[in-house]
Design an enzyme around this catalytic site. Structure first.
Site: not given
Ligand code: PLP
Length: 376
Positions: A69-70, A151, A179, A199-201, A237, A329
Site C-alpha cells: 500500500g505504501t 485505518n 482498508q 495491500s494483501a496483508h 523482477t 505504523c
Molecule cells: N494505507 C493504509 C490505510 C494502511 O492501513 C496501511 C497499512 O497499515 C498502508 C496504507 C500501508 O500499506 P503497506 O503496509 O502494504 O505498505
C-alpha cells in the site's frame, strides 16, 4: 495463546494463500524470460492480474503489482505532481502516514490544502466541491487524496460523491483503499477514479505485496525504474510467490465477501453492546461506533477509567490481547496517534476484526478489561 484483535494492522495468512504460495515456490522461472519456465511464472502473474481486474471491473493493465500500500500511495501522489502537473493537492490530516508523509515531502513544490473535518472525523465535501469549482474556473487541475476507510477509526468516505465531484470539476482522485480492498465491493467503472491502493496483508494475504490501480490514460511515469516489467510501469523482477498469495487471498475474500461482512458486522455490533454494558462511560472515536458510517473491521473506544493511566494497551498485551493504540505504523511513535490527536480525543484503543474473530474473543476481551485495576 494470544487473542488477536489487531486485524487493521495485519491479518494472519489464510490457508488458501499459504497453499498458493507453497505451490508457486516451484515456479522458479523469471516471468520476463521467454522460455517455458519463465512463461509458467508469467502465466501465474497475468492470471492473478486478470482475476483482480475482473473483480474491480477495470482493465488488467490498470492493476500494477507493487510492494504494498505504501508504494501505491507514494506513487500516486508523486506522479500526480511530477508527471500530471497537479499543483494543488487536497488531502486530509487523518490519512495514513503513507500519504501524510508524502504530502509533506511534496509540499514545497505544491499547494497542499487540508480538507476540513469535524469532531467525528467526517470531511466537509461541500467545502471541497466549492473549492474544486473555483479551481476549475481558474483553470487549475488539482489532485484530491482521501482514503476510503480510515485505518484507526474506520470512518468511511463517500467514494461515489468524491468520484462525482472530481469528474464534474476535472480533478484527479486518489483514494487509499488499503482498508476496504477485498472487504467491500469496489467497482472502478461505476465509481471512476485515477488511483487506488491495495495491500494483501490486510485480507489474509502475505506482507510486502499489493498493487496500485492506475486508470488507463492517466499517463504516469514509473516510480521504480529499471527493466520493462509491469508493462514498463514498475521495474524489478516480480514477486511471484507474493503475487500467488495475493491472488489466492483476494479470490477467497471476494468469494466470501458477503459472509465475511455479515460475520464481522455481528462481531463489531456485539463488541459495541458488550463494551456499553460493561462501561457505561465508553466513547467510540470517530464514527467507529456507527455501523452505517464506519467499516465493520474497526472499533476504536475510550473508557476514561481505563485509559487515563495510559497503560491500558500494555496491560492488555501482558494478558495476551493484541490490540493497537492507533495504526500499527504509528503505535510506537512519540506523540501517539495523529488521528486521535486530530479529533481532539484523549486517546483510545483500536480493536479490529477479521473473518477469524469470534464473539468468544470479544467476551474474553471485555472480561479482561473488567478485571483490570481501575483508576478512582
Ligand atoms: N494505507 C493504509 C490505510 C494502511 O492501513 C496501511 C497499512 O497499515 C498502508 C496504507 C500501508 O500499506 P503497506 O503496509 O502494504 O505498505
Amino acid at each position: 495463546m494470544s487473542i488477536y484483535l489487531d486485524n487493521a494492522a495485519t491479518t494472519p495468512l489464510c490457508p488458501e494463500a499459504k497453499d498458493a504460495m507453497i505451490a508457486a515456490l516451484e515456479l522458479y522461472g523469471n516471468p520476463s524470460s521467454t522460455h517455458s519456465e519463465g512463461r509458467k511464472a508469467k502465466a501465474l502473474v497475468e492470471r492473478v492480474r486478470k482475476d483482480i481486474a475482473a473483480a474491480l471491473n477495470c482493465l488488467p493493465a490498470e492493476v500494477i503489482f507493487t510492494s504494498g500500500g505504501t508504494e501505491a500511495d507514494n506513487w500516486a501522489l508523486q506522479s500526480s505532481v511530477d508527471v500530471l502537473g497537479a499543483i494543488k493537492l487536497y488531502h486530509s490530516e487523518l490519512e495514513h502516514h503513507a500519504v501524510t508523509h508524502m504530502v509533506e515531502a511534496l509540499a514545497h513544490h505544491i499547494e497542499a490544502v487540508a480538507i476540513p473535518f469535524d469532531a467525528y472525523g467526517d470531511h466537509d465535501l461541500d467545502w471541497l466541491e466549492a473549492q474544486l469549482a473555483a479551481d476549475r474556473q481558474a483553470g487549475r487541475k488539482p489532485l484530491v487524496s482521501l482514503m476510503h476507510a480510515n485505518n484507526e477509526i474506520g470512518n468511511l468516505a463517500d467514494l461515489d460523491r468524491l468520484s462525482k465531484i472530481t469528474r464534474d470539476h476535472g480533478a484527479l482522485l486518489h483514494s487509499d483503499t488499503v482498508q476496504t480492498m477485498a472487504h467491500l465491493k469496489l467497482d472502478f467503472a461505476a465509481t471512476p477514479l485515477e488511483f487506488a491502493a491495495c495491500s494483501a496483508h490486510k485480507f489474509h494475504g502475505p506482507k510486502g505485496i499489493g498493487f496500485a490501480y492506475i486508470k488507463q490514460g492517466t499517463g504516469v511515469q514509473p516510480f521504480i525504474r529499471g527493466g520493462a516489467q509491469e508493462r514498463g510501469h514498475r521495474a524489478g523482477t516480480e514477486n511471484v510467490v507474493g503475487i500467488a498469495g495475493l491472488g489466492a487471498a483476494f479470490a477467497t475474500a471476494m468469494a466470501k465477501l458477503d459472509e465475511d461482512a455479515a460475520h464481522m458486522t455481528d462481531v463489531k455490533t456485539y463488541a459495541i453492546e458488550r463494551l456499553r454494558a460493561a462501561f457505561p462511560h465508553v466513547r467510540f472515536n470517530g464514527r467507529s461506533g456507527d455501523l452505517n458510517r464506519s467499516l465493520f473491521t474497526v472499533l476504536n473506544f475510550y473508557v476514561p477509567e481505563l485509559h487515563e493511566g495510559g497503560m491500558l494497551n500494555f496491560q492488555l498485551d501482558l494478558q495476551g490481547f493484541c490490540v493497537s493504540g492507533g495504526s500499527a505504523c504509528s503505535s510506537g511513535a512519540v506523540g501517539g496517534s495523529h488521528v486521535l490527536g486530530g479529533l481532539k480525543s484523549p486517546g483510545g484503543t483500536r480493536i479490529s476484526f477479521s473473518r477469524m474473530t469470534t464473539r468468544a474473543d470479544i467476551d474474553a476481551f471485555v472480561h479482561a478489561l473488567q478485571s483490570l485495576p481501575k483508576l478512582d
